[in-house]
Scaffold this motif. Structure first.
Motif, PDB file in Angstrom:
ATOM      1  N   LEU A 472       0.833  -1.204   0.000  1.00  0.00           N
ATOM      2  CA  LEU A 472       0.000   0.000   0.000  1.00  0.00           C
ATOM      3  C   LEU A 472       0.863   1.249   0.000  1.00  0.00           C
ATOM      4  O   LEU A 472       0.602   2.212  -0.728  1.00  0.00           O
ATOM      5  N   SER A 473       1.902   1.247   0.806  1.00  0.00           N
ATOM      6  CA  SER A 473       2.791   2.399   0.878  1.00  0.00           C
ATOM      7  C   SER A 473       3.518   2.623  -0.440  1.00  0.00           C
ATOM      8  O   SER A 473       3.697   3.765  -0.877  1.00  0.00           O
ATOM      9  N   GLY A 479       1.568   6.855   4.425  1.00  0.00           N
ATOM     10  CA  GLY A 479       0.375   6.713   5.255  1.00  0.00           C
ATOM     11  C   GLY A 479       0.782   6.463   6.687  1.00  0.00           C
ATOM     12  O   GLY A 479       1.950   6.598   7.057  1.00  0.00           O
ATOM     13  N   PHE A 480      -0.181   6.093   7.496  1.00  0.00           N
ATOM     14  CA  PHE A 480       0.121   5.817   8.905  1.00  0.00           C
ATOM     15  C   PHE A 480      -0.595   4.539   9.328  1.00  0.00           C
ATOM     16  O   PHE A 480      -1.784   4.363   9.034  1.00  0.00           O
ATOM     17  N   ARG A 515      -1.615   9.691   3.016  1.00  0.00           N
ATOM     18  CA  ARG A 515      -2.702   9.454   2.072  1.00  0.00           C
ATOM     19  C   ARG A 515      -3.626   8.313   2.500  1.00  0.00           C
ATOM     20  O   ARG A 515      -4.611   8.045   1.830  1.00  0.00           O
ATOM     21  N   TRP A 516      -3.322   7.639   3.594  1.00  0.00           N
ATOM     22  CA  TRP A 516      -4.167   6.539   4.035  1.00  0.00           C
ATOM     23  C   TRP A 516      -3.909   6.238   5.510  1.00  0.00           C
ATOM     24  O   TRP A 516      -2.860   6.590   6.067  1.00  0.00           O
ATOM     25  N   ALA A 555      -7.840  -3.138   8.044  1.00  0.00           N
ATOM     26  CA  ALA A 555      -8.678  -2.047   7.544  1.00  0.00           C
ATOM     27  C   ALA A 555      -7.791  -0.989   6.904  1.00  0.00           C
ATOM     28  O   ALA A 555      -6.795  -0.556   7.498  1.00  0.00           O
ATOM     29  N   VAL A 556      -8.137  -0.578   5.694  1.00  0.00           N
ATOM     30  CA  VAL A 556      -7.412   0.476   4.973  1.00  0.00           C
ATOM     31  C   VAL A 556      -8.401   1.588   4.657  1.00  0.00           C
ATOM     32  O   VAL A 556      -9.429   1.356   4.014  1.00  0.00           O
ATOM     33  N   LEU A 557      -8.075   2.782   5.109  1.00  0.00           N
ATOM     34  CA  LEU A 557      -8.964   3.929   4.948  1.00  0.00           C
ATOM     35  C   LEU A 557      -8.255   4.986   4.102  1.00  0.00           C
ATOM     36  O   LEU A 557      -7.369   5.686   4.595  1.00  0.00           O
TER      37      LEU A 557
END
Length: 682
Positions: A472-473, A479-480, A515-516, A555-557
């Protein structure tokens, strides 16, 4: 050609082949119910044969395996061995074993929290480990910012140094060829290789044991008339043995046995009181930090919690003895024991059997007597624990390698001199290649063989979640990751791998560039979260059971322009959860969870009124509260009167799905307030 130990031509090879056949059958699954019978017959008959055909040593006769130089060992061969040991430990240092285990992650997470300002005492973690290894991890984290390098470099270096240190220690007592074989065992044996690839205190313990043996041999090698030299060496030996209290929890078992050796060797001397006094002074000085910590911190909780209960009688120790013996020759369901066979492959186990017979047959040699006495002394304490933990026998490893080396030397006694070196190298190479192959096999193809990876005790769920976050990164930008927003965070491997390695980088406020957001959450929260957070992606994760999915999901937001302000309050909430996880990780067995419950209760008023965070808080508080009520019912402060307001408020503002409703009902039933109380809640 006959020797006093190798006795008859081809004689040792006959029982060796019998041992090999037996050991091969012991690891074959259909032999499981017949293992005791197979072991009794397969080891008993060859041992009886060899004992009868093997004359005892005679004074003035040929040298036996403990004294004979079976083959020449040039210095280039030693340097090659040391280089191989270093290469095997350092090659693929951060990639071969892929992921930290629960125990490794505990030490890494404690080091990470220490870098972030969390205070800890001398005794760290649930098993109250000394601080040395954790401090090394923290130091390397500050330099490299690499979690896996910081975790695995100290054990790899310590394990590699065991090879030259083990050789030099052996040379103080044995000839060059036997010392080379012992060093080869440190280089290629499964257990020494494993110790260099796992982030545990035991790897440092092994190096300390080798250093202690060298100090012992150095002390024994000085003539008794050189009083000053004996005093200096006795002081150094005592200092090294006392310093073991800074390394590992089982240091005292090894130090006790070595102290008995010092007593036995010095009390017979007319001037033995001087070296004994110097030894005691060095030991006590090095022990000072440990003794000071004993007066300030509670100690012994892990030992008491792991020990056998008083009602087991002799049955418990006998069962432990069977399992501990078995873990060297066949698979035993316990952590860190290979699941294909035991620590000794059939070849190494057969050499070990021949070596044991050789040592027993030459009982008149004081070194043989000391060998068996130390094996008994260092094994007995492990038999009084309730769970098989093979590293509790780690102090036996040099003795095991000695027995294997003696077995090789014994076999070489019936071989012409020109071929001894080649046969020895062949036995070492075949056994080493066998062990190296089964060490790395579970990590070769994790997607294709997830069951093999699970046998290592590492979390397949968190390993998979980490690579999802990494992808994802790489694809969506920075992101965090909020680590684990789940109730029972015991395995902190994901938190250790994703939290920043430098305390200065820990975000008090969210960065506008992210970004996420991603986090682990309970599966039962997913339907409510999808409704609350449009665009949220729920990624299923595998469990440790092949074919079954985990009860947690990733979970990815995704975040768009202006979305971040809505989640600004999540950072302080996450820090509360992180602090609670730190307190759990640093809590020894048997200790009360009062500090964790106090932290959660004190922090609740500032917790955002967001349903997801309220659900997370409710489950985490309930988990620790139920633990306290179950294992510490004597603590009156953990009562419904003190926590009812927090529980009720958190539940009212949570998702209140079927799972949370059931958990709240079970809580009320535990408190003697069933049914009607829960129905009054909106």
């Amino acid at each position: 050609m006959r020797t006093s130990w190798g006795a008859i031509p081809r004689g040792p090879w006959v029982p060796f082949l019998g041992f090999f056949l037996t050991n091969s059958l012991l690891v074959y699954p259909p032999a499981f119910p017949w293992r005791p019978l197979v072991l009794a017959v397969g080891w008993g008959l060859p041992a009886f044969y060899l004992w009868k055909k093997w004359p005892s040593a005679k004074s003035g006769g040929p040298k036996g395996p403990l004294d004979a130089e079976s083959f020449s060992v040039p210095w280039p061969l030693l340097l090659l061995l040391f280089s191989i040991a270093f290469a095997l430990r350092m090659s693929g240092l951060t990639s071969l074993f892929l992921w930290p285990s629960l125990d490794e992650a505990t030490r890494g997470f404690l080091a990470l929290c220490g870098n972030m300002g969390s205070e800890g005492g001398f005794f760290r973690g649930f098993n109250q480990s000394p601080p040395t290894y954790i401090s090394l991890i923290g130091l390397l984290l500050g330099w490299t910012h690499s979690p896996l390098f910081s975790l695995w470099f100290p054990p790899a270096l310590a394990s590699a140094l065991c090879v030259p240190m083990g050789y030099w220690a052996a040379r103080t007592l044995f000839p060059r060829s036997l010392s080379f074989l012992i060093a080869s065992g440190f280089t290629l044996g499964y257990w020494p290789l494993l110790s260099g690839r796992i982030g545990l205190d035991w790897s440092l313990l092994l190096l300390w044991i080798c250093l202690s043996w060298w100090c012992w041999g150095w002390f024994q090698g000085v003539p008794r008339e050189r009083i000053l030299s004996r005093l200096v060496r006795a002081f150094l030996l005592g200092s090294v043995l006392g310093a073991g209290s800074l390394v590992c929890t089982t240091w005292s078992i090894f130090a006790f046995g070595m102290t008995l050796l010092v007593l036995g060797s010095t009390l017979r001397e007319r001037s033995g009181r001087g070296p004994l006094g110097a030894y005691a002074i060095g030991f006590l000085l090095a022990l000072t930090p440990f003794l000071r910590a004993l007066t300030r911190e509670e100690y012994g909780g892990h030992i008491l919690a792991s020990s056998l209960s008083g009602g087991t009688g002799l049955l418990g120790p006998l069962r432990m003895a069977k399992d501990y013996f078995g873990c060297f020759f066949w698979p035993v369901p316990a952590a860190y024991i290979p699941q294909e066979m035991g620590f000794l492959n059939p070849l190494a186990g057969s050499l070990f059997g021949v070596g044991l017979l050789a040592l027993a047959r030459n009982w008149k040699d004081v070194r043989g007597k000391v060998f068996f006495q130390l094996v008994l002394l260092w094994t007995l304490p492990a038999l009084f624990f309730s769970v098989v933990e093979p590293f509790r026998l780690f102090q036996l490893l040099p003795l095991i390698l000695l027995a294997i080396a003696v077995g090789i030397q014994t076999l070489l006694g019936s071989i012409p001199k020109a071929g001894k070196g080649w046969v020895a190298l062949a036995l070492v190479a075949v056994s080493g290649a066998w062990d190296l192959g089964r060490l790395i096999r579970p990590y070769r193809d994790v997607p294709g063989h997830p069951g093999l990876f699970s046998t290592t005790g590492k979390s397949l769920e968190k390993f998979q979640a980490f690579w999802m976050v990494s992808d994802l990164s790489a694809g969506s930008g920075p992101g965090f990751f909020f680590a684990e927003l789940v109730p029972d965070s015991t395995d902190m491997s994901l938190a250790y791998m994703t939290l920043p390695a430098d305390a200065r980088e820990f975000p008090v406020e969210p960065s506008p560039s992210i970004r996420w957001l991603a986090f682990l959450a309970p599966v039962h929260d997913l339907p409510s979260m999808v409704r609350e957070f449009p665009g949220l992606r729920g990624n299923p994760l595998p469990s440790q059971v092949p074919g079954r999915m985990s009860d947690r999901f990733l979970a990815v937001l995704p975040l768009h322009d202006g979305d971040l302000a809505s989640y600004k309050d999540w950072w302080p909430a996450f820090r509360v959860f992180w602090q609670a996880d730190f307190l759990v990780t640093d809590l020894s067995n048997g200790r009360s969870r009062k500090g964790i419950l106090d932290l959660l209760k004190r922090s609740y008023p500032a917790l955002p009124k967001e349903p997801f965070l309220q659900s997370c808080f409710f489950e985490k508080l309930l988990y620790h509260y139920a633990w306290e009520r179950t294992f510490h019912p004597e603590d009156s402060w953990a009562s419904w009167e003190n926590f009812s307001g927090v529980f009720t408020s958190a539940y009212r503002q949570s998702y209140r799905d079927d799972v949370l409703r059931k958990k709240f009902g079970e809580l009320m039933a535990m408190e003697g307030r069933p049914g009607p109380e829960t129905s009054k809640l909106p």
